[in-house]
Design a protein around this motif. Structure first.
Motif, short mmCIF file in Angstrom:
data_model
loop_
_atom_site.label_atom_id
_atom_site.label_comp_id
_atom_site.label_asym_id
_atom_site.label_seq_id
_atom_site.Cartn_x
_atom_site.Cartn_y
_atom_site.Cartn_z
N VAL A 194 0.79 -1.21 -0.07
CA VAL A 194 -0.13 -0.04 -0.15
C VAL A 194 1.04 1.17 0.06
O VAL A 194 0.58 2.60 -0.66
CB VAL A 194 -0.88 0.13 1.14
CG1 VAL A 194 -1.66 1.18 1.33
CG2 VAL A 194 -1.94 -1.31 1.01
N VAL A 209 2.08 2.08 -3.47
CA VAL A 209 0.82 2.48 -4.30
C VAL A 209 0.68 3.95 -3.91
O VAL A 209 0.54 4.66 -4.96
CB VAL A 209 -0.43 1.82 -3.98
CG1 VAL A 209 -1.51 2.43 -4.84
CG2 VAL A 209 -0.28 0.32 -4.35
N LEU A 210 0.72 4.53 -2.57
CA LEU A 210 0.64 5.84 -2.40
C LEU A 210 1.92 6.88 -2.99
O LEU A 210 1.59 8.01 -3.21
CB LEU A 210 0.62 5.86 -0.80
CG LEU A 210 -0.67 5.37 -0.10
CD1 LEU A 210 -0.60 5.35 1.55
CD2 LEU A 210 -1.72 5.99 -0.27
N GLN A 239 0.89 7.57 -6.43
CA GLN A 239 -0.05 8.57 -6.36
C GLN A 239 0.35 9.87 -6.04
O GLN A 239 0.30 10.87 -6.60
CB GLN A 239 -1.18 8.16 -5.35
CG GLN A 239 -1.90 6.84 -5.83
CD GLN A 239 -2.57 6.83 -7.07
OE1 GLN A 239 -3.22 7.88 -7.41
NE2 GLN A 239 -2.46 6.11 -7.84
N THR A 251 4.85 3.94 -12.45
CA THR A 251 5.40 5.42 -11.80
C THR A 251 5.46 6.25 -12.96
O THR A 251 4.83 7.36 -13.05
CB THR A 251 6.46 5.37 -10.94
OG1 THR A 251 6.45 4.43 -9.86
CG2 THR A 251 6.29 7.07 -10.26
N GLY A 258 -3.26 -2.28 -11.59
CA GLY A 258 -2.67 -1.34 -10.52
C GLY A 258 -3.37 -1.57 -9.16
O GLY A 258 -4.75 -1.49 -9.48
N GLU A 283 -4.39 0.51 -6.91
CA GLU A 283 -4.75 1.99 -6.61
C GLU A 283 -6.37 1.87 -7.18
O GLU A 283 -7.28 2.46 -6.55
CB GLU A 283 -4.08 3.15 -7.26
CG GLU A 283 -4.11 3.27 -8.80
CD GLU A 283 -3.09 2.35 -9.59
OE1 GLU A 283 -2.27 1.48 -8.85
OE2 GLU A 283 -2.83 2.42 -10.78
N ASN A 284 -6.49 0.91 -8.21
CA ASN A 284 -8.04 0.97 -8.78
C ASN A 284 -8.77 0.14 -7.71
O ASN A 284 -10.14 -0.32 -7.93
CB ASN A 284 -7.92 -0.06 -9.96
CG ASN A 284 -7.27 0.71 -11.04
OD1 ASN A 284 -7.70 1.82 -11.42
ND2 ASN A 284 -6.02 0.30 -11.64
N LEU A 340 -8.30 0.43 -4.06
CA LEU A 340 -8.31 1.13 -2.86
C LEU A 340 -9.40 2.22 -2.67
O LEU A 340 -9.83 2.85 -3.88
CB LEU A 340 -7.17 1.60 -2.52
CG LEU A 340 -5.89 0.81 -2.34
CD1 LEU A 340 -4.64 1.50 -2.44
CD2 LEU A 340 -6.11 -0.25 -1.21
#
Ligand SMILES: NC(=O)c1ccc[n+]([C@@H]2O[C@H](COP(=O)([O-])OP(=O)(O)OC[C@H]3O[C@@H](n4cnc5c(N)ncnc54)[C@H](O)[C@@H]3O)[C@@H](O)[C@H]2O)c1
Ligand SMILES: O=C(O)C1=N[C@H](C(=O)O)CCC1
Length: 267
Positions: free
Chosen positions: A131, A134-135, A138, A171, A261, A263-264, A266
């Motif tokens: 996680v 992923v942050l 982002q 990224t 990914g 992020e899709n 969360l």
């Protein structure tokens, strides 16, 4: 009560695969039903030393595995070529893939996206299940809007097959989404040793470090007049990836297309 999700793990003896087995052992809603490994065909996982003692069969042939065992999800943690074939085969058999394996080409990702859509089957391909990573990606995307000059330094253990890492490529893709195409550095710069400036993605430079002792680390460095911003993430242990693998296995059951990914998934 939620239904148990029946899982097959490909690559069970690997650094990530073995960690995934330890995660599944702890989770009541996940059930390991088989493993896929090019070695130990027909043995029980419990016969192998150093792994959780599941009473499930190891299959060397993915078709035989899918024809013998009823499963919901394939977790693939193998190598780029094998992982791509496994993902494709799983979709052909109606099994939802959760893929941590990195190094797929854009063409392979596009082909798998089309196949998942055609079959109406959830598929998760995540270059990084941590996680924090992923942050980091982002945050890098947010920063790129204001800092278009950026270089990525990814550092991994020296047994890694693919370079740059899947995380570094992802990224750079996220940054590409928000920044104008830009060639960085001096227009006349020359490498006196080939590769000195790293790999080039749309003008961004990516540098890959491979050393014993490392696990998975990345710095995204932004530069602007009089200031630098560094966004950094470190995975010191492969346990860092497991909450993401569990989330992906649960969420893939609710999807009918491919997502690339974590992020899709969360909130
Ligand atoms: N998405 C993430 O968060 C994340 C995290 C760590 C690693 N990775 C990726 O996961 C993959 C595995 O990494 P690792 O460090 O565990 O590697 P590893 O080399 O430790 O494990 C790979 C395993 O795949 C097995 N394998 C090879 N060919 C096979 C085949 N035909 N069938 C079944 N198994 C086969 C090998 O025996 C090995 O045990 C790599 O692509 C790596 O980049 C992703
Ligand atoms: O250990 C590896 O290999 C890792 N690969 C992923 C990548 O390629 O981005 C990230 C996590 C560790």
């Amino acid at each position: 009560m939620t239904d148990t999700i029946k899982v097959i793990v490909a690559g069970p003896r690997g650094r990530m695969g073995s960690e995934a087995l330890r995660m599944i052992e702890k989770e009541d809603n996940l059930e390991l039903v088989a493993c896929i490994d090019h070695k130990h065909d027909g043995k029980k996982l419990s016969e192998l030393d150093g792994l959780p003692a599941f009473d499930v069969t190891i299959y060397a042939d993915i078709n035989t595995c899918f024809e013998s065992v009823q499963a919901d999800v394939l977790v693939d943690l193998t190598t780029p070529e094998v992982g791509y074939l496994h993902t494709k085969t799983a979709l052909e058999y109606g099994i939802r893939p959760v893929v941590g394996t990195t190094g797929f080409t854009n063409e392979q990702l596009e082909e798998l996206t089309d196949l998942a859509e055609e079959k109406g089957l959830g598929t998760v391909i995540a270059p990084n299940f941590a996680v924090g990573a992923v942050l980091m990606m982002q945050f890098a995307k947010m920063a790129a809007k204001y800092f278009p000059d950026v270089e990525i330094i990814e550092k991994h253990h020296d047994q890694k097959l693919d370079a740059p890492s899947g995380t570094a490529v992802k990224t750079a893709q996220l940054i590409q989404d928000v920044r104008e195409s830009k060639k960085q550095g001096h227009p006349n710069e020359k490498e006196t040793i080939q590769g000195a400036r790293g790999a080039d993605m749309d003008g961004m430079k990516i540098h890959s470090v491979r050393l014993p002792g490392l696990v998975a680390h990345q710095e995204v460095i932004f530069g602007s007049s009089g200031q630098n911003l560094t966004i950094k993430h470190d995975s010191f242990d492969r346990a860092s990836f497991m909450s993401g693998v569990k989330l992906a296995v649960e969420q893939v059951m609710k999807l009918d297309l491919l997502v690339y990914g974590l992020e899709n998934l969360l909130d």
